[in-house]
Design a protein around this motif. Structure first.
Motif, PDB file in Angstrom:
ATOM      1  N   ASN A  59      -1.804  13.718 -16.949  1.00 19.12           N
ATOM      2  CA  ASN A  59      -2.683  12.559 -17.046  1.00 19.12           C
ATOM      3  C   ASN A  59      -2.412  11.679 -15.836  1.00 19.12           C
ATOM      4  N   THR A  60      -3.431  11.431 -15.027  1.00 19.53           N
ATOM      5  CA  THR A  60      -3.225  10.681 -13.774  1.00 19.53           C
ATOM      6  C   THR A  60      -3.289   9.174 -13.956  1.00 19.53           C
ATOM      7  N   PHE A  61      -3.517   8.707 -15.202  1.00 16.98           N
ATOM      8  CA  PHE A  61      -3.599   7.272 -15.467  1.00 16.98           C
ATOM      9  C   PHE A  61      -4.606   6.617 -14.510  1.00 16.98           C
ATOM     10  N   LYS A  62      -5.774   7.242 -14.455  1.00 15.94           N
ATOM     11  CA  LYS A  62      -6.811   6.857 -13.491  1.00 15.94           C
ATOM     12  C   LYS A  62      -7.234   5.399 -13.644  1.00 15.94           C
ATOM     13  N   LEU A  63      -7.423   4.950 -14.892  1.00 17.76           N
ATOM     14  CA  LEU A  63      -7.897   3.584 -15.125  1.00 17.76           C
ATOM     15  C   LEU A  63      -6.920   2.559 -14.561  1.00 17.76           C
ATOM     16  N   GLU A  64      -5.638   2.737 -14.884  1.00 20.97           N
ATOM     17  CA  GLU A  64      -4.624   1.780 -14.451  1.00 20.97           C
ATOM     18  C   GLU A  64      -4.414   1.826 -12.931  1.00 20.97           C
ATOM     19  N   LEU A  65      -4.382   3.034 -12.378  1.00 22.97           N
ATOM     20  CA  LEU A  65      -4.181   3.156 -10.935  1.00 22.97           C
ATOM     21  C   LEU A  65      -5.389   2.644 -10.154  1.00 22.97           C
ATOM     22  N   ASN A  66      -6.581   2.837 -10.691  1.00 28.75           N
ATOM     23  CA  ASN A  66      -7.786   2.302 -10.038  1.00 28.75           C
ATOM     24  C   ASN A  66      -7.748   0.784  -9.991  1.00 28.75           C
ATOM     25  N   TRP A  67      -7.217   0.174 -11.044  1.00 33.92           N
ATOM     26  CA  TRP A  67      -7.110  -1.284 -11.068  1.00 33.92           C
ATOM     27  C   TRP A  67      -6.192  -1.758  -9.935  1.00 33.92           C
ATOM     28  N   ILE A  68      -5.024  -1.127  -9.800  1.00 27.77           N
ATOM     29  CA  ILE A  68      -4.089  -1.529  -8.742  1.00 27.77           C
ATOM     30  C   ILE A  68      -4.719  -1.306  -7.367  1.00 27.77           C
ATOM     31  N   LEU A  94       0.828  -1.206   0.000  1.00 33.65           N
ATOM     32  CA  LEU A  94       0.000   0.000   0.000  1.00 33.65           C
ATOM     33  C   LEU A  94       0.865   1.260   0.000  1.00 33.65           C
ATOM     34  N   GLN A  95       1.906   1.254   0.793  1.00 31.05           N
ATOM     35  CA  GLN A  95       2.817   2.401   0.833  1.00 31.05           C
ATOM     36  C   GLN A  95       3.465   2.609  -0.538  1.00 31.05           C
ATOM     37  N   LEU A  96       3.878   1.534  -1.167  1.00 31.63           N
ATOM     38  CA  LEU A  96       4.472   1.603  -2.503  1.00 31.63           C
ATOM     39  C   LEU A  96       3.498   2.219  -3.501  1.00 31.63           C
ATOM     40  N   PHE A  97       2.247   1.779  -3.451  1.00 30.23           N
ATOM     41  CA  PHE A  97       1.238   2.275  -4.393  1.00 30.23           C
ATOM     42  C   PHE A  97       0.930   3.750  -4.180  1.00 30.23           C
ATOM     43  N   TYR A  98       0.689   4.158  -2.939  1.00 29.61           N
ATOM     44  CA  TYR A  98       0.303   5.548  -2.687  1.00 29.61           C
ATOM     45  C   TYR A  98       1.455   6.519  -2.938  1.00 29.61           C
TER      46      TYR A  98
END
Length: 391
Positions: free
Chosen positions: A187-196, A171-175
């Motif tokens: 571009n926040t790459f919302k689709l890909e980040l939402n998947w993770i 979780l720390q790595l992701f955030y």
């Protein structure tokens, strides 16, 4: 002789279908690895396969395996490999979010506990198989008197502690990664980040469900198989979601992002207080002029490096100006100009010629979801609500 196995009923059939579907997606992801050679696909393949393997106990049980084959030795092969799942999840997220990531020899150490448990199970089976009367029983001496009596309780505690640590690190790595994207990209790459994010939250939910069920069954009430069935069904549904979304979400674009530079305030040479204020004002005006006259924000793929080149600054200098001078991160800074451009186009009655989404694309947004989220954040109203003010 008629056997009760397989018994397809309301308990076994859903588990069987969900597990088979999960394995199908695992095969599809493995096949994609053969074509693209993305390490993340291998890791996701093993996450799905091991999670499906964990379904075996209850799926076979509700299908009548244990009633039909009373001397089965399958319990020796049913090993809870959650100690392998947590490292796989960590490495999977790491393989997506770090362009330089590669599986090294030392990464095998993450799976040392799992390999030791497998070797341990083989050893106790080998010992029990040599004991008299083993063929007539389901579990041998060591399985009952050592494995179930001592090893499994200790192993369970170790597994929960290990999973907690790995999921926390992941979780720390992701955030941290998501925060860096806001510093670099418009571009926040919302689709890909939402998947993770969803992937992690589902496995955390599964972990918590299992923990609560274990505590309840150990300390308060003895749960029967049908009461524990819901946990297995929940796991099966998660397998399907992970299989589908993991297969159809293209995460390779995240791996290609360049994070070779980390914004750091210390990168700006120290100046005396008066000079710092003067230069900061000049730099702020310079960036404002660039954004207003050249309108680089109209490029939906604009990133920190691109804008730094246009401004003839280093990325460190530009990051410092945006963070300190405008009190924003890069993403909010650029999208603020896009929102203002959208408002200007409404003032020019462009909404009579184009749809709201069409205008958003003209202003540099790259998706409807991103546009709606940013507009709501910066104006406290939705685009459609804002449009009503124009009559």
């Amino acid at each position: 002789m008629f056997l009760a196995f397989p018994n397809f009923n309301i308990w076994s059939t859903p588990l069987l279908l969900l597990t088979i579907q999960g394995l199908i997606f695992a095969v599809l992801i493995c096949n994609r690895y053969r074509k693209r050679k993305n390490l993340s696909d291998v890791l996701l393949f093993f996450i799905l396969v091991i999670t499906c393997y964990h379904q075996t106990t209850y799926t076979l049980g509700f299908m009548g395996w244990y009633d039909t084959f009373r001397n089965t030795k399958i319990n020796y092969a049913l090993i809870a490999l959650t100690i392998a799942i947590a490292p796989l999840i960590y490495l999977y997220v790491k393989s997506i979010t770090r362009s330089s990531f590669s599986f090294r020899k030392k990464d095998w150490l993450h799976f040392l506990p799992a390999f030791l448990v497998i070797i341990y199970r083989i050893l106790i089976f080998s010992y029990d198989a040599l004991q008299p009367g083993f063929a007539a029983t389901q579990n041998g001496y060591l399985k009952i008197h050592f494995d179930e009596a001592y090893f499994l309780p200790v192993y369970s505690i170790f597994s929960y502690i290990q999973n907690t640590l790995y999921l926390a690190f992941t979780l720390q790595l992701f955030y941290n990664y998501r925060k860096k994207i806001n510093e670099y990209f418009s571009n926040t790459f919302k689709l890909e980040l939402n998947w993770i994010r969803n992937f992690l939250l589902l496995y955390i939910a599964l972990f918590l469900y299992d923990l609560i069920q274990t505590i309840t069954g150990t300390m308060f009430i003895d749960l029967d198989y049908k009461q524990q069935w819901w946990m297995t069904l929940f796991t099966g549904l998660i397998i399907i979601y992970v299989g589908i979304k993991g297969f159809f979400t293209d995460t390779t674009k995240l791996k290609k992002l360049d994070f070779s530079f980390s914004p750091n305030r210390a990168a700006i040479p120290e100046r005396d207080t008066i000079s710092k204020k003067k230069i900061a004002t000049e730099d702020i005006q310079k960036i404002k002029g660039l954004m207003e006259h050249e309108k680089p924000y109209l490029n939906p793929e604009l990133n920190l490096s691109d804008l730094a080149k246009l401004a003839n600054l280093t990325r460190a200098q530009l990051s410092e100006i945006i963070n300190s001078g405008f009190n924003q991160n890069f993403n909010d800074f650029v999208n603020g100009y896009r929102v203002e451009a959208f408002k200007d186009m409404l003032q020019e009655d462009k909404h009579k010629q184009l749809s709201i989404l069409g205008i958003a694309y003209e202003c540099g947004f790259n998706s409807k979801a991103t546009f709606n989220r940013v507009f709501k954040k910066l104006t406290n109203s939705s685009p459609s609500e804002f449009l009503k003010t124009f009559g």
